[in-house]
Design an enzyme around this catalytic site. Sequence first.
Site, short mmCIF file in Angstrom:
data_model
loop_
_atom_site.label_atom_id
_atom_site.label_comp_id
_atom_site.label_asym_id
_atom_site.label_seq_id
_atom_site.Cartn_x
_atom_site.Cartn_y
_atom_site.Cartn_z
N LYS A 133 47.11 40.09 39.16
CA LYS A 133 45.88 40.63 38.58
C LYS A 133 46.27 41.68 37.55
O LYS A 133 47.35 42.26 37.65
CB LYS A 133 45.01 41.30 39.67
CG LYS A 133 43.55 41.39 39.32
CD LYS A 133 42.80 40.10 39.59
CE LYS A 133 41.40 40.16 39.02
NZ LYS A 133 40.60 38.99 39.44
N ASP A 178 37.88 38.16 34.19
CA ASP A 178 37.30 38.80 35.38
C ASP A 178 36.20 39.71 34.83
O ASP A 178 35.71 39.48 33.70
CB ASP A 178 38.37 39.58 36.15
CG ASP A 178 37.89 40.05 37.53
OD1 ASP A 178 37.80 39.22 38.44
OD2 ASP A 178 37.57 41.24 37.70
P1 NDP Z 1 31.11 39.81 34.57
O1 NDP Z 1 31.71 40.94 33.82
O2 NDP Z 1 30.76 38.57 33.86
O3 NDP Z 1 29.83 40.31 35.36
C1 NDP Z 1 29.90 41.37 36.26
C2 NDP Z 1 28.48 41.70 36.73
O4 NDP Z 1 28.57 42.66 37.78
C3 NDP Z 1 27.65 42.35 35.65
O5 NDP Z 1 26.30 42.04 35.86
C4 NDP Z 1 27.92 43.83 35.88
O6 NDP Z 1 26.91 44.69 35.37
C5 NDP Z 1 27.96 43.89 37.38
N1 NDP Z 1 28.79 45.01 37.80
C6 NDP Z 1 30.06 45.29 37.43
N2 NDP Z 1 30.49 46.42 38.00
C7 NDP Z 1 29.46 46.87 38.74
C8 NDP Z 1 29.27 48.00 39.56
N3 NDP Z 1 30.25 48.90 39.73
N4 NDP Z 1 28.08 48.12 40.19
C9 NDP Z 1 27.08 47.22 40.01
N5 NDP Z 1 27.20 46.13 39.24
C10 NDP Z 1 28.37 45.97 38.62
O7 NDP Z 1 32.16 39.52 35.76
P2 NDP Z 1 32.29 38.20 36.65
O8 NDP Z 1 30.95 37.61 36.88
O9 NDP Z 1 33.38 37.39 36.10
O10 NDP Z 1 32.84 38.82 38.02
C11 NDP Z 1 31.98 39.26 39.08
C12 NDP Z 1 32.76 39.33 40.38
O11 NDP Z 1 33.28 38.03 40.68
C13 NDP Z 1 33.97 40.26 40.38
O12 NDP Z 1 34.14 40.81 41.66
C14 NDP Z 1 35.14 39.32 40.09
O13 NDP Z 1 36.37 39.82 40.54
C15 NDP Z 1 34.70 38.10 40.88
N6 NDP Z 1 35.30 36.83 40.50
C16 NDP Z 1 35.18 36.36 39.22
C17 NDP Z 1 35.74 35.14 38.90
C18 NDP Z 1 35.56 34.51 37.55
O14 NDP Z 1 35.94 33.35 37.38
N7 NDP Z 1 34.97 35.19 36.57
C19 NDP Z 1 36.53 34.38 39.86
C20 NDP Z 1 36.52 34.92 41.20
C21 NDP Z 1 35.93 36.12 41.48
P3 NDP Z 1 27.12 45.46 33.98
O15 NDP Z 1 26.82 44.45 32.92
O16 NDP Z 1 26.14 46.58 34.04
O17 NDP Z 1 28.53 45.93 33.96
#
Ligand code: NDP
Length: 438
Positions: A118, A158
């Site tokens: 990571k 991510d």
């Molecule tokens: P994105 O950046 O596309 O979206 C993240 C979302 O979560 C946004 O809506 C963001 O809001 C919100 N968010 C981020 N940090 C916080 C916080 N501290 N409190 C509340 N909301 C928060 O990321 P992904 O969708 O790619 O990833 C989401 C999760 O899924 C993570 O845990 C990631 O590790 C996991 N994941 C992702 C994969 C992938 O293929 N993308 C694969 C496996 C797991 P805002 O816009 O306000 O920041």
Amino acid sequence: MADLQRRFPNEPEYLQAVEEVLTSIEDVYNEHPEFERYNLVERLCIPDRIFAFRVSWVDDKGKVQNNMGYRIQHNNAIGPYKGGIRFHASVNLSILKFLAFEQTFKNSLTTLAMGGAKGGSDFSPRGKSDMEVMRFCQAFIAELWRQIGPDTDVPAGDIGVGAREVGYMYGMYKKMARENTGTFTGKGLEFGGSLIRPEATGYGNVYFLLNMLATRGIDIKGKRVAISGSGNVATYTAKKLLELGAKVITMSDSDGCIYVPDGLTEEQLDYIFRLKNFYRGRISEFAEEYGCEYVSRGTPWCYPCDIAMPSATQNELNGDDARTLLANGCIAVSEGANMPSTPEAIKEFIAARILYAPGKAANAGGVSVSGLEMAQNAQKITWTADEVDQKLRGIMAEIHHECEVFGKEEDGYINYVKGANTAGFMKVATAMMAQGIL
Ligand code: NDP
């Protein structure tokens, strides 16, 4: 655990992730005295290596900005290091070490040959111009490019790293390395990306959920699903759920949560997708457009739902949230995010005997299709969307099966935490034993 706590006292997320795994592999570990002799568990918990570096870049006002950059190469016993890159102000060593540790077990579960890694930075793309994001990505890769490669370490996206950021990083990597071998997954379709990769984590989570529901003969149709987040994972989870006739009643971002009791329509979901991906707006703007309930700083877990799919970030669902969900009749929790439920919340779910899938099993669809992207790049071929989707469904069913084999308890309850951790651990442990002390 005591030893790790003493050595890494300021890394709570890392210690939390390690403790969850160690507690659930205890039985199988004790059946193998050779693991103890070779101090295998310590070698598996401590990353192979960590790169930490300064990233200096120039903002639109001509001011020099400095961020920290990291890459954790956790374990490559079963394949090249593989794991995403996170750009978020909260990023630190503890968070990246927990994610790299989790990734190692998740990748082991996928049935594909990938180790765990990571990386990331405390740089936040939020509020930055395209040119600032590009300059940051280039400066990040100028430092990191020597440590990655198609058979060494393959990064992906991510939080805060989507198609735009992967494109800029991959472009810079190619310029520095002078090769076109597909290092990085989640690339654009025009330059080696795989169909279904953007959808894979969300779709995969829904496929895993369907497998879980099938063990109890429950139909997804009409079920109310609370989703957190509105990024890549959340939106594609919602898309697949709508396709299957479920109701998506919440979505959120780091500022607040929307509640739509009758469920989002396809048009509304499309609005959220465009809002987030093209205008980089806030979920509150959806509430203004459609006049629905919006709670600033709110989360989805207070609303009555059948299924919860946390898809934002770590530790976003605590013990109180879990008790509220259970009291409101929630029957299943399937994690799109990594470690979104606190240890207390997990205990509540398992004690209540509901279907509970930890992220390392339920969200493994993303890295699985990344593995398929690597396979296509290596063979210089492209599979159709249907072919990739079929493979993804197959992998999620296989992961579910492994969880069942290793996690079924005497009363028939499938403990997916135990199942995923044990299955993931045994494969990596066996490979490490075979390869000697490195
Ligand atoms: P994105 O950046 O596309 O979206 C993240 C979302 O979560 C946004 O809506 C963001 O809001 C919100 N968010 C981020 N940090 C916080 C916080 N501290 N409190 C509340 N909301 C928060 O990321 P992904 O969708 O790619 O990833 C989401 C999760 O899924 C993570 O845990 C990631 O590790 C996991 N994941 C992702 C994969 C992938 O293929 N993308 C694969 C496996 C797991 P805002 O816009 O306000 O920041």
